[in-house]
Design a protein around this motif. Structure first.
Motif, PDB file in Angstrom:
ATOM      1  N   LEU A  38      24.539  95.728  47.315  1.00 40.78           N
ATOM      2  CA  LEU A  38      23.570  94.636  47.290  1.00 40.78           C
ATOM      3  C   LEU A  38      24.242  93.426  47.939  1.00 40.78           C
ATOM      4  N   TYR A  39      23.637  92.909  49.008  1.00 39.45           N
ATOM      5  CA  TYR A  39      24.264  91.815  49.749  1.00 39.45           C
ATOM      6  C   TYR A  39      23.204  91.077  50.575  1.00 39.45           C
ATOM      7  N   THR A  40      23.623  90.022  51.266  1.00 36.05           N
ATOM      8  CA  THR A  40      22.736  89.328  52.204  1.00 36.05           C
ATOM      9  C   THR A  40      23.365  89.365  53.592  1.00 36.05           C
ATOM     10  N   ARG A  41      22.505  89.272  54.588  1.00 34.81           N
ATOM     11  CA  ARG A  41      22.994  89.248  55.968  1.00 34.81           C
ATOM     12  C   ARG A  41      23.304  87.828  56.433  1.00 34.81           C
ATOM     13  N   THR A  42      22.692  86.845  55.811  1.00 30.45           N
ATOM     14  CA  THR A  42      22.918  85.444  56.176  1.00 30.45           C
ATOM     15  C   THR A  42      23.014  84.604  54.911  1.00 30.45           C
ATOM     16  N   ALA A  43      23.653  83.450  55.020  1.00 27.66           N
ATOM     17  CA  ALA A  43      23.695  82.497  53.910  1.00 27.66           C
ATOM     18  C   ALA A  43      22.428  81.655  53.946  1.00 27.66           C
ATOM     19  N   PRO A  44      21.926  81.249  52.777  1.00 26.86           N
ATOM     20  CA  PRO A  44      20.664  80.493  52.755  1.00 26.86           C
ATOM     21  C   PRO A  44      20.837  79.042  53.201  1.00 26.86           C
ATOM     22  N   SER A 137      18.330  83.934  41.241  1.00 29.37           N
ATOM     23  CA  SER A 137      19.342  83.079  40.630  1.00 29.37           C
ATOM     24  C   SER A 137      20.352  82.584  41.654  1.00 29.37           C
ATOM     25  N   THR A 138      20.771  83.449  42.563  1.00 28.93           N
ATOM     26  CA  THR A 138      21.735  83.041  43.578  1.00 28.93           C
ATOM     27  C   THR A 138      21.128  82.020  44.529  1.00 28.93           C
ATOM     28  N   LEU A 139      19.874  82.211  44.883  1.00 30.17           N
ATOM     29  CA  LEU A 139      19.186  81.235  45.737  1.00 30.17           C
ATOM     30  C   LEU A 139      19.173  79.860  45.086  1.00 30.17           C
ATOM     31  N   ILE A 140      18.782  79.793  43.811  1.00 29.48           N
ATOM     32  CA  ILE A 140      18.652  78.500  43.130  1.00 29.48           C
ATOM     33  C   ILE A 140      20.017  77.882  42.855  1.00 29.48           C
ATOM     34  N   ALA A 141      20.983  78.686  42.447  1.00 29.53           N
ATOM     35  CA  ALA A 141      22.320  78.152  42.197  1.00 29.53           C
ATOM     36  C   ALA A 141      22.922  77.576  43.473  1.00 29.53           C
ATOM     37  N   THR A 142      22.719  78.273  44.582  1.00 33.81           N
ATOM     38  CA  THR A 142      23.218  77.770  45.864  1.00 33.81           C
ATOM     39  C   THR A 142      22.512  76.474  46.245  1.00 33.81           C
ATOM     40  N   LYS A 143      21.194  76.441  46.070  1.00 38.33           N
ATOM     41  CA  LYS A 143      20.434  75.215  46.377  1.00 38.33           C
ATOM     42  C   LYS A 143      20.918  74.055  45.516  1.00 38.33           C
ATOM     43  N   LEU A 319      14.055  72.107  44.475  1.00 39.92           N
ATOM     44  CA  LEU A 319      15.044  72.926  43.785  1.00 39.92           C
ATOM     45  C   LEU A 319      14.388  74.131  43.124  1.00 39.92           C
ATOM     46  N   GLY A 320      13.294  73.888  42.416  1.00 40.99           N
ATOM     47  CA  GLY A 320      12.657  74.958  41.650  1.00 40.99           C
ATOM     48  C   GLY A 320      12.064  76.058  42.495  1.00 40.99           C
ATOM     49  N   THR A 321      11.765  75.763  43.772  1.00 37.27           N
ATOM     50  CA  THR A 321      11.216  76.782  44.672  1.00 37.27           C
ATOM     51  C   THR A 321      12.243  77.267  45.680  1.00 37.27           C
ATOM     52  N   GLY A 322      13.460  76.732  45.608  1.00 38.21           N
ATOM     53  CA  GLY A 322      14.474  77.120  46.587  1.00 38.21           C
ATOM     54  C   GLY A 322      14.012  76.844  48.007  1.00 38.21           C
ATOM     55  N   ALA A 323      13.414  75.683  48.212  1.00 36.55           N
ATOM     56  CA  ALA A 323      12.758  75.385  49.479  1.00 36.55           C
ATOM     57  C   ALA A 323      13.759  75.108  50.589  1.00 36.55           C
ATOM     58  N   GLY A 324      13.343  75.397  51.802  1.00 33.13           N
ATOM     59  CA  GLY A 324      14.094  75.017  52.986  1.00 33.13           C
ATOM     60  C   GLY A 324      13.659  73.637  53.442  1.00 33.13           C
ATOM     61  N   SER A 325      13.674  73.404  54.733  1.00 28.35           N
ATOM     62  CA  SER A 325      13.300  72.101  55.284  1.00 28.35           C
ATOM     63  C   SER A 325      12.568  72.293  56.601  1.00 28.35           C
ATOM     64  N   VAL A 326      11.314  71.885  56.639  1.00 32.69           N
ATOM     65  CA  VAL A 326      10.546  71.953  57.882  1.00 32.69           C
ATOM     66  C   VAL A 326      11.165  71.033  58.919  1.00 32.69           C
ATOM     67  N   GLU A 327      11.566  69.827  58.470  1.00 29.22           N
ATOM     68  CA  GLU A 327      12.131  68.840  59.401  1.00 29.22           C
ATOM     69  C   GLU A 327      13.394  69.364  60.092  1.00 29.22           C
ATOM     70  N   HIS A 328      14.186  70.147  59.371  1.00 31.89           N
ATOM     71  CA  HIS A 328      15.441  70.645  59.928  1.00 31.89           C
ATOM     72  C   HIS A 328      15.344  72.094  60.406  1.00 31.89           C
ATOM     73  N   ILE A 330      14.833  74.789  58.686  1.00 32.09           N
ATOM     74  CA  ILE A 330      15.599  75.663  57.788  1.00 32.09           C
ATOM     75  C   ILE A 330      14.631  76.429  56.887  1.00 32.09           C
ATOM     76  N   ALA A 331      14.735  77.740  56.911  1.00 31.73           N
ATOM     77  CA  ALA A 331      13.898  78.566  56.042  1.00 31.73           C
ATOM     78  C   ALA A 331      14.425  78.515  54.616  1.00 31.73           C
ATOM     79  N   GLY A 332      13.547  78.786  53.663  1.00 28.55           N
ATOM     80  CA  GLY A 332      13.939  78.839  52.263  1.00 28.55           C
ATOM     81  C   GLY A 332      12.968  79.701  51.491  1.00 28.55           C
ATOM     82  N   GLY A 333      13.033  79.612  50.175  1.00 25.24           N
ATOM     83  CA  GLY A 333      12.080  80.319  49.333  1.00 25.24           C
ATOM     84  C   GLY A 333      12.498  81.711  48.908  1.00 25.24           C
ATOM     85  N   ALA A 334      13.457  82.312  49.597  1.00 22.14           N
ATOM     86  CA  ALA A 334      13.939  83.648  49.234  1.00 22.14           C
ATOM     87  C   ALA A 334      15.341  83.823  49.787  1.00 22.14           C
TER      88      ALA A 334
END
Length: 463
Positions: A38-44, A137-143, A319-328, A330-334
């Protein structure tokens, strides 16, 4: 009509194709010992790292995974499974081994956060539940760790998690945010369950309840020994003068202290400077200025670089949605974590490396270990039988063996948070930044690269 709350059925916490896959495995007699990574290919969020969280929820899911008679009847209704297969599911419990990075660890792309080895049917049925537990959990902790990092620009500032009303999984968000460095939560249920500090201010509705803002401020000041006032219900700059008058009067008559004021909208840079100036003029230098209002790590950094006089932040939606940034951009949410088969031992004992051959999504076969340089100069991913590099730290830890939890695998939340903060402090600055120019060096051993070439040849022969 009364509608009962949905109940949790661990055996049904799968996607449809998991029991379907298990059924094909059962029909063909293929249920050898299988290893999944279990892993990710990119960092959020455009960063370099992941702050690992969710292991406790993942292991609780594994321990509780089973099928009740009612659930098996449901499966029989929606799919024409053989009765003998359903009988096997009725007796199924996890019997395998799990290695994982402890919660609070720092991980990088392509590093196994978890390694699961079990008979194929057991391992495949756990896929979605493990991905959900670790991924969210990893998404939110990282955010949270990124938001706290941005808030500490120049000096230490507290971040409070205010995400309950917008979070899809509020209890998970509160726990993971605390691991990531948030000082408190607004959600009382999380504070009770996880023994977290609980904080809050007052809503605009309470201010509007009274005929005037002054009366509202008076009511709050009289109710509590230490209190916070919300300034932006009508006019922030007028409100701070009212707040100061009330604070000085109440301090004189009752000994109650204005601890903080909150700005939730408007020009936070200009307004915070004005509010700070007025507070200092009134000799209320200890009163903190709290900012909130759809803030994230990038907006916080922009505010502070522009000279905003803000002492702490309350962060909710982003924070609660692990959102990215449209302005920058940056994808987020998962998190985008994956769970891939990497090794198989058939019923005769023959071992096979397993991989997906798909360009950038190609996987690395083999049972792996991760070793980290003592000064964070590199990580090495290698096969489990290869010798450990001198002085490097082994990162994966055994947490389940023969289907049983290994004692000590789930430390208290306070220890997890402490480990997380230690790791974040040790992480070199260039990889802690919100955006990174170069990824952290993660190298694959010669043995692992050789095995991959062998696996590619095997895949080519099977096509």
């Amino acid at each position: 009509m009364h509608r009962r709350a949905p109940s949790l059925h661990p055996g049904l916490m799968t996607d449809m194709y998991h029991p379907d896959s298990a059924y094909v495995s059962w029909r063909t007699g293929r249920n050898g010992l299988t290893t999944f990574d279990l892993y990710t290919r990119t960092a959020p969020f455009g960063g370099a790292y992941l702050l690992v969280a969710g292991l406790e929820a993942a292991l609780e899911f594994v321990q509780s995974f089973r099928y009740t008679a009612e659930e098996l009847k449901f499966l029989a209704r929606i799919r024409d499974y053989d009765a003998a297969f359903l009988d096997e599911l009725a007796e199924m419990r996890f019997t395998g081994e799990i290695l994982a990075l402890p919660e609070g660890s720092i991980a990088f792309p392509n590093e196994p956060i978890m390694r699961v080895t079990a008979p194929f049917r057991e391992a495949i049925l756990l896929e979605a539940g493990l991905l959900q537990a670790i991924g969210l959990s990893t998404l939110i902790a990282t955010k949270a760790s990124r938001i706290v990092y941005a808030a500490e620009h120049g000096k230490r500032r507290r971040v409070a998690e205010f995400a309950f009303r917008r979070a899809q999984e509020p209890m998970t968000v509160a726990r993971a945010s605390y691991i990531g460095g948030c000082a408190s939560t607004s959600l009382l249920n999380a504070a009770y369950e996880f023994r977290l500090p609980a904080t809050g201010t007052v809503p605009h509705a309470l201010i509007e309840l009274f005929p005037s803002e002054e009366e509202a401020f008076e009511a709050v000041a009289q109710a509590y020994n230490r209190y916070t006032l919300l300034l932006d219900t009508y006019d922030q700059r007028q409100a701070i003068h009212t707040a100061i008058e009330v604070a000085l009067r109440t301090q004189e008559t009752l000994g109650h202290t204005l601890a903080a004021v909150r700005l939730d909208s408007g020009d936070l840079v200009a307004d915070s400077k004005y509010v700070r100036e007025q507070l200092d003029k009134a000799d209320l230098t200890n009163v903190r200025i709290l900012a909130s209002g759809d803030l994230d790590e990038w907006k916080i950094l922009e505010l502070l670089e522009a000279g905003a006089e803000i002492d702490s932040f309350g962060i909710g939606t982003m924070l609660g949605t692990g959102a990215g940034s449209v302005e920058h951009g940056i994808a987020g949410g998962a998190l985008g974590a994956v769970y891939k088969e990497v090794w198989y031992v058939d019923e005769s004992g023959t071992e096979y490396p397993k991989m997906k051959l798909a360009g950038a999504k190609s996987t690395w076969p083999g049972k792996k270990e991760i070793y980290r340089h003592p000064h964070w100069e590199e990580d090495i991913i290698q096969l489990s039988h290869e010798a450990r590099p001198d002085n490097y730290q082994r990162l994966l830890r055994p947490v389940m063996r023969n289907g049983e939890m290994i004692p000590g695998s789930l430390p208290p939340l306070s220890e997890i948070r402490e480990l997380a903060q230690q790791n974040l402090q040790q992480l070199p600055e260039q990889y802690r930044s919100l955006t990174v120019e170069q990824p952290y060096p993660v190298h694959f051993s010669e043995g692992l690269q050789s095995l991959r070439k062998q696996a590619v040849q095997l895949v080519g022969k099977s096509i």
